[in-house]
Design a protein around this motif. Structure first.
Motif, short mmCIF file in Angstrom:
data_model
loop_
_atom_site.label_atom_id
_atom_site.label_comp_id
_atom_site.label_asym_id
_atom_site.label_seq_id
_atom_site.Cartn_x
_atom_site.Cartn_y
_atom_site.Cartn_z
N ALA A 1 -5.91 28.40 67.78
CA ALA A 1 -6.92 29.64 67.52
C ALA A 1 -6.32 30.08 66.08
O ALA A 1 -7.36 30.46 65.32
CB ALA A 1 -6.77 30.47 68.59
N ASP A 2 -5.14 30.42 65.73
CA ASP A 2 -4.88 30.89 64.66
C ASP A 2 -5.47 29.99 63.14
O ASP A 2 -5.93 30.54 62.37
CB ASP A 2 -3.40 30.77 64.43
N GLN A 3 -5.25 28.67 63.40
CA GLN A 3 -5.49 27.81 62.36
C GLN A 3 -7.17 27.81 62.19
O GLN A 3 -7.68 27.75 61.07
CB GLN A 3 -5.36 26.51 62.83
N ILE A 4 -7.89 27.79 63.32
CA ILE A 4 -9.44 27.84 63.36
C ILE A 4 -9.80 29.06 62.65
O ILE A 4 -10.71 29.03 61.76
CB ILE A 4 -10.11 27.61 64.69
N ARG A 5 -9.22 30.28 62.92
CA ARG A 5 -9.64 31.54 62.55
C ARG A 5 -9.47 31.65 61.03
O ARG A 5 -10.33 32.01 60.42
CB ARG A 5 -8.62 32.51 63.42
N ASP A 6 -8.23 30.94 60.58
CA ASP A 6 -8.05 31.01 59.15
C ASP A 6 -9.25 30.22 58.35
O ASP A 6 -9.64 30.59 57.38
CB ASP A 6 -6.87 30.17 59.02
N ALA B 1 -13.16 30.70 70.94
CA ALA B 1 -12.75 30.54 72.31
C ALA B 1 -12.40 29.38 72.63
O ALA B 1 -12.98 28.11 72.20
CB ALA B 1 -13.88 30.97 73.25
N ILE B 2 -11.12 29.00 73.22
CA ILE B 2 -10.60 27.75 73.67
C ILE B 2 -10.61 27.90 75.38
O ILE B 2 -10.02 29.03 75.84
CB ILE B 2 -9.35 27.29 73.03
N GLY B 3 -10.79 26.78 76.18
CA GLY B 3 -10.70 26.76 77.41
C GLY B 3 -10.14 25.55 78.08
O GLY B 3 -10.69 24.64 77.23
N LEU C 1 -8.79 31.51 76.12
CA LEU C 1 -8.23 32.34 74.94
C LEU C 1 -9.35 32.72 74.02
O LEU C 1 -10.31 31.92 73.88
CB LEU C 1 -7.20 31.51 74.10
N VAL C 2 -9.34 33.70 73.47
CA VAL C 2 -10.42 34.23 72.47
C VAL C 2 -9.72 34.86 71.34
O VAL C 2 -8.84 35.59 71.48
CB VAL C 2 -11.55 35.24 73.43
N ASP D 1 -8.00 41.45 68.68
CA ASP D 1 -7.96 40.41 67.91
C ASP D 1 -7.67 38.92 68.43
O ASP D 1 -8.14 38.18 68.23
CB ASP D 1 -7.41 40.40 66.28
N MET D 2 -6.94 38.83 69.73
CA MET D 2 -6.42 37.85 70.60
C MET D 2 -6.14 38.21 71.85
O MET D 2 -5.43 39.17 72.03
CB MET D 2 -5.54 37.10 69.72
#
Ligand SMILES: [Zn+2]
Ligand SMILES: [Zn+2]
Length: 845
Positions: free
Chosen positions: A761-766, A774-776, A786-787, A820-821
Motif C-alpha cells: 500500500a505504501d508503494q502504490i500510494r507513493d 484498498a487491498i483484500g 487494508l485501506v 491515512d491507513m
C-alpha cells in the motif's frame, strides 16, 4: 528573555506552589509497558495511577518528561529537520490531577501561566473546546470557563473528535481536550492558501497558529470496545506542553530550532562544517536534522538503548545513520556525531541518582541539600534513581542482619552455660579431634539428652575440628563416631548461631548419641582442603586487586565454598580484561612462589597497630588471628588457610560483574576446579572446530567468514523480496479507476499478510501521488482488508478508518486505524470482492 531552563523551572515551580508534587522524568524506555516502544508523553509514568491500579501519596503532580517519537502519523522521521517543530526527542511539561481538581482549576492554571508567568499577550492567544460528535455532548463547561478567564467568544474554537477528544486506547479513561494556541503571524506560508483555499486557522497544519498546550479532561470511561461512555466518579486532568514550543514562544522565535535548546548544537555544526546557517535551505535542513538527532541519540543512549538491528536499538540506529547521512551532505566527512552529542551532554541538567547516592553514602551529603545547590545552578536531580539506590542498600543491610534477628533464645542460653566452643581446626592437619558432647538441640528450639537413628539434630561439643560458617567461609561436613564405632552420626553442616558457639547439624546413622559421651570428630578432608585453597586465594586476590586497580579497593563480602570462591569489592568502573589478566597473573605468580602462610595470635589493639586490614562487617574478639598469606598482606581472619601458597595450585577468574553501585563481584576457581574449567572450555572449542570443519586456531576466522556469508545471503534475500513487490505494485497501478476526480485502486492479493499489505500500500500510494488504495484477501474463514489514502485526500476529509469500517461489514468483521491507513479483519473471505467493490460506492457517495 527567558532561557529554556527557566521556562522549565518556572513551569515546575508554578505547579509546585499550587500543591503539585514535582516528579522527575521517567526513563525513555517505558517500565512495565511492553506495548510502548518509547515514553512519548508525560502521562506514561502515571498510567496506572489514572486507572486506579496504583496508589501514590500525592494527588497532584508536575513533570518535565523526556519523550521520543520516531514514527507514526505525527512524527514521521523524514519530516524532522524540514519543519520548524517536528522532533524525534522533546520534553513534555505537564500537570496532572489524579481525581483531585478538574476543569476549572486546570483552565485557570494554564491561562495564568501563559499570560502572567510567560507574559504572552492575551490577544495573540486562542483556545479550542470539543464540539460534540459521535453521540458525545459538546464541552460547554470548558467553553464557559474560558469565557470566565476573559477569552473572547470569537477566540474559542469548537473542534471535532479527531482534534479534541482523547482516549488511552479502545477501552479505559477518555475525555474531551482543550488547547491553547499562539498566533505567530499571518505572513507565514500556508499550504491551504497556496491551493486557493482559506487557511484553517487553529485547525490548520501551517505555522500561523501554534498549539502550545493541550489539556485533557478525563471524565469518561469506556468499559468495553464500542460500548457507550460512562462518567468517571473522580475525573482527572492530564496536560502536555512541549518545552521546545513554549521556549520558542517565550523567546519570540518562530522556529524551535532558533531557541537556546538547539542553537548551541547548530553553532557546533556550523563550526565543524564551515558553512553558514541561513544561507541555503538544504544546508539548514541538514543542520537541523543533526541538531535534533544528536539530542535523541544522547538521551536514548543515556537511558540504556544501544544501536542494534531490532526494536528500540533499531530506531536509534536509524536516527544516528540519518544524522550521519546529513553530515555527509554538508561535506562533514570526519567523525562528527560524538562532538555534537557532547554539546547536548554538556547541556544536560540532571544529576544522576548514582551521583546523588554517592554524595550521600560516601560523603554523608544529604540529598535535599544536593538538590537545593543543584537547583541554584539550574540543575535537577534524578530523585527516583537515588531512591532506587537507597532501596538496594537497605535490602543489602537487611539481608546481612537477618541471621542475627532470627536467632532463638536457646543458643544464647547455651553459650552462657557452656562457654566458648574450642576450634581445633587451626592446629596441625586440623581435620580430626576428640570432643565431649555437651548439648543436643531439637528444631532449634528445645534440648534433649539423647538422639536415636534417623533423627536430625544439632550437636554442641566442648571442642571440635569442624569450622562453623562465618566470614563467608562455608561450614564443614564429616562424621562423628562414638562408643568404639557403635555410634555414628553424619555431620551435614556446621554453623555459628552465636559467635562463640559451634553447632553441628547431624543425622544419626547408627546407635544412640548421649550427652556426656566422647566422640571422634572427623572433617571431610578433601572438601576442607578445597575450601582452604579457595579461602586463601581470596587473600591473594584482595592484595592483587589493590595493586592493579588502586588502594581504594576494599573487600565488601565473600563466599568461600569447596567448588568456587566469590569476592565482592568496592570499585567504580568495570576493570578491563587486561587488568583482570594482570590480577590473575599476580595471584598465580604468588602461588608458584610457594611462600609460607603465617598466622599469629595477638590482641586486637596490637593487631591494628601492626597495620592489619580489618575486613568489612567482621566482628573480632579480644584475641585475634593475624594472617599473612602474602608476605605484604596482613589481615585479621578467623578462616582456615593453606600452609603454603603452592597448595592453591592454580587460580582462574571466571567472571567479574557489577552487583550494586560501586560494588563489583569476582567469581573464581582454584586447584583441580580451575583445571577442570579450563579443560571444559578446551573441549567446547574442539567440538565447535569439528562442527565447523576447522581447527581451534582457525575458529574465529571461520566464524567471521560464515557470518559474512549470512549477511550476504540476507541482503540478497531482501533485494529479491523488494524487487518482487515493486514489480507487482507497478502492474497493479493500471487497475486504478477515477471516481469524482479521485484515483481509486481496489485489488485482491493472496496470501493475506498485513506486513506485505502495508508495504504494498505504501508503494502504490507513493506511485499514485494522490488516491485511495484498498487491498483484500484471505482464506479458511479469515479475511483481511487494508485501506490507505494519500495525505492530500486525508486533508480533504477522506478517512481510511471510516472506509475500512464500512467495507468490513461485507466480510463480517470490524476494523480501524488512522485516517491515512487502516485495516480490518473478518470471517468471510468469499465476500472480499464485494467488500472491495464497496469502496467505489463509498467514494462515489
Ligand atoms: Zn493555514
Ligand atoms: Zn583468611
Amino acid at each position: 528573555m527567558m532561557s529554556s531552563a527557566q521556562v522549565r523551572e518556572e513551569f515546575l515551580s508554578f505547579f509546585e506552589k499550587r500543591g503539585h508534587r514535582r516528579v522527575p522524568s521517567s526513563s525513555l524506555v517505558p517500565q512495565n509497558d511492553p506495548t510502548l516502544l518509547f515514553t512519548n508523553a508525560g502521562m506514561v509514568q502515571f498510567k496506572d495511577v489514572f486507572t486506579g491500579r496504583e496508589k501514590r501519596d500525592y494527588r497532584r503532580a508536575t513533570s518535565a518528561q523526556k519523550c521520543v517519537r520516531a514514527g507514526g502519523k505525527h512524527n514521521d522521521l523524514d519530516n524532522v529537520g524540514f519543519t520548524a517543530r517536528h522532533h524525534t526527542f522533546f520534553e513534555m511539561l505537564g500537570n496532572f490531577s489524579f481525581g483531585d481538581y478538574f476543569k476549572r482549576e486546570a483552565i485557570a492554571y494554564a491561562w495564568e501561566f501563559v499570560t502572567k508567568t510567560l507574559g504572552l499577550a492575551p490577544d495573540r492567544l486562542a483556545t479550542t473546546v470539543f464540539n460534540g460528535e459521535r453521540g458525545i455532548p459538546w464541552d460547554e463547561e470548558a467553553y464557559q470557563l474560558w469565557l470566565a478567564q476573559g477569552v473572547p467568544s470569537g477566540r474559542i474554537y469548537k473542534l471535532g473528535y479527531d482534534d479534541n477528544f482523547w482516549a488511552m486506547g479502545d477501552t479505559g479513561p477518555c475525555g474531551p481536550c482543550s488547547e491553547i494556541h499562539f498566533h505567530q503571524g499571518d505572513d507565514l506560508p500556508c499550504l491551504e492558501e497556496a491551493a486557493g483555499r482559506p487557511c484553517r486557522g487553529v485547525a490548520c497544519e501551517c505555522d500561523r497558529w501554534l498549539e502550545i498546550w493541550n489539556l485533557v479532561f478525563m471524565q469518561f470511561e469506556r468499559k468495553e470496545r464500542d460500548a457507550p461512555l460512562v462518567p468517571l466518579p473522580k475525573p482527572s486532568i492530564d496536560t502536555g506542553a512541549g518545552l521546545e514550543r513554549m521556549a520558542a514562544v517565550a523567546q519570540g522565535k518562530r522556529s524551535n530550532y532558533d531557541t537556546d535548546l538547539f542553537r548551541p548544537i547548530l553553532d557546533q555544526v556550523v563550526e565543524l562544517s564551515g558553512r553558514k546557517y541561513g544561507a541555503s535551505e538544504a544546508d539548514d535542513a541538514s543542520m537541523r536534522v543533526i541538531a535534533d538527532h544528536s539530542r535523541a541519540t544522547a538521551f536514548l543512549i543515556s537511558d540504556g538503548v544501544q544501536p542494534s538491528n531490532e526494536g528500540r536499538g533499531y530506531v536509534l540506529r536509524r536516527i544516528m545513520r540519518r544524522a550521519i547521512r546529513h553530515g555527509s551532505k554538508l561535506n562533514l566527512n570526519q567523525i562528527f556525531l560524538p562532538r555534537t552529542v557532547e554539546t547536548v551532554i554538556s547541556g544536560q541538567k540532571v544529576l544522576s541518582g548514582d551521583l546523588v547516592f554517592f554524595l550521600h553514602d560516601t560523603h554523608g551529603f544529604p540529598w535535599d541539600l544536593t538538590q537545593v545547590i543543584a537547583r541554584e545552578r539550574g540543575y535537577d536531580i534524578d530523585q527516583a534513581g537515588y531512591e532506587e539506590r537507597m532501596r538496594e542498600q537497605r535490602a543489602r543491610s537487611e539481608f546481612a542482619g537477618s541471621g542475627e534477628k532470627a536467632i532463638s533464645n536457646i543458643y544464647h542460653q547455651l553459650a552462657e552455660r557452656l562457654g566458648e566452643t574450642e576450634f581445633l581446626g587451626y592446629e596441625g592437619q586440623g581435620h580430626e579431634g576428640e570432643g565431649t558432647l555437651r548439648a543436643i538441640v531439637i528444631d532449634g528450639a528445645s534440648e534433649a539428652l539423647e538422639a536415636g537413628p534417623g533423627q536430625t539434630v544439632e550437636l554442641i561439643f566442648d571442642r571440635t575440628p569442624f569450622y562453623g560458617e562465618s566470614g563467608g567461609q562455608v561450614g564443614d561436613t564429616g562424621q562423628a563416631t562414638g562408643s568404639g564405632g557403635k555410634t555414628v552420626a553424619e555431620i551435614l553442616d556446621t554453623q555459628r548461631p552465636v559467635p562463640t558457639l559451634i553447632s553441628h547439624k547431624a543425622k544419626v546413622k547408627r546407635g544412640s548419641l548421649k550427652v556426656g559421651d566422647v566422640f571422634q570428630l572427623a572433617v571431610d578432608g578433601q572438601r576442607r582442603e578445597a575450601i582452604r585453597a579457595n579461602h586463601s586465594a581470596t587473600h591473594l586476590l584482595h592484595k592483587a586487586l589493590k595493586l592493579v586497580l588502586g588502594d581504594h579497593v576494599k573487600q565488601a563480602g565473600s563466599v568461600v565454598a569447596p567448588d568456587y570462591l566469590r569476592f565482592d569489592y568496592s570499585h567504580f568502573a568495570a576493570p578491563t580484561s587486561e587488568e583482570l589478566e594482570r590480577v590473575e597473573d599476580l595471584v598465580n605468580q604468588w602461588i608458584r612462589e610457594n611462600a609460607e602462610a603465617k598466622t599469629e595470635l595477638m590482641a586486637l589493639a596490637d593487631a591494628k597497630r601492626s597495620g592489619a586490614v580489618a575486613l568489612f562487617g567482621e566482628k573480632y574478639g579480644e584475641q585475634v588471628r593475624v594472617v599473612s598469606v602474602h608476605p605484604d598482606s596482613v589481615e585479621l581472619c578467623g578462616g582456615t588457610h593453606v600452609r603454603r601458597t603452592g597448595d592453591i595450585g592454580l587460580f582462574k577468574i571466571v567472571s567479574d560483574s557489577s552487583i550494586a553501585s560501586g560494588v563489583r563481584r569476582i567469581v573464581a576457581l582454584t586447584g583441580s576446579g580451575a583445571l577442570a574449567y579450563v579443560r571444559d572450555l578446551e573441549h567446547e572449542v574442539h567440538k565447535a572446530s569439528e562442527l565447523l570443519k576447522s581447527s581451534p586456531k582457525e575458529l574465529v576466522k571461520r566464524i567471521d567468514a560464515i557470518q559474512k556469508r549470512i549477511r550476504d545471503l540476507e541482503r540478497k534475500l531482501e533485494q529479491a523480496a523488494a524487487q518482487s513487490t515493486s514489480v507487482s505494485s507497478k502492474d497493479l497501478l493500471d487497475q486504478a479507476r477515477e471516481i469524482n476526480g479521485i484515483r481509486v485502486l481496489a485489488t485482491r492479493v493472496d496470501p493475506a499478510d498485513p506486513k506485505v499489505y502495508r508495504s504494498l500500500a505504501d508503494q502504490i500510494r507513493d506511485r499514485l501521488r494522490s488516491g485511495i488504495v484498498a487491498i483484500g484477501g484471505g482464506n479458511d474463514g479469515k479475511a483481511l482488508l487494508l485501506v490507505a489514502a494519500t495525505p492530500d485526500l486525508v486533508a480533504r476529509g477522506i478517512n481510511a478508518a471510516a472506509l475500512v469500517r464500512e467495507m468490513a461489514k461485507e466480510i463480517g468483521g470490524s476494523g480501524g486505524g488512522r485516517a491515512d491507513m487502516a485495516q480490518a479483519g473478518g470471517t468471510d473471505p468469499s465476500r472480499i470482492p464485494a467488500a472491495l467493490e464497496k469502496l467505489f460506492e463509498l467514494v462515489k457517495a
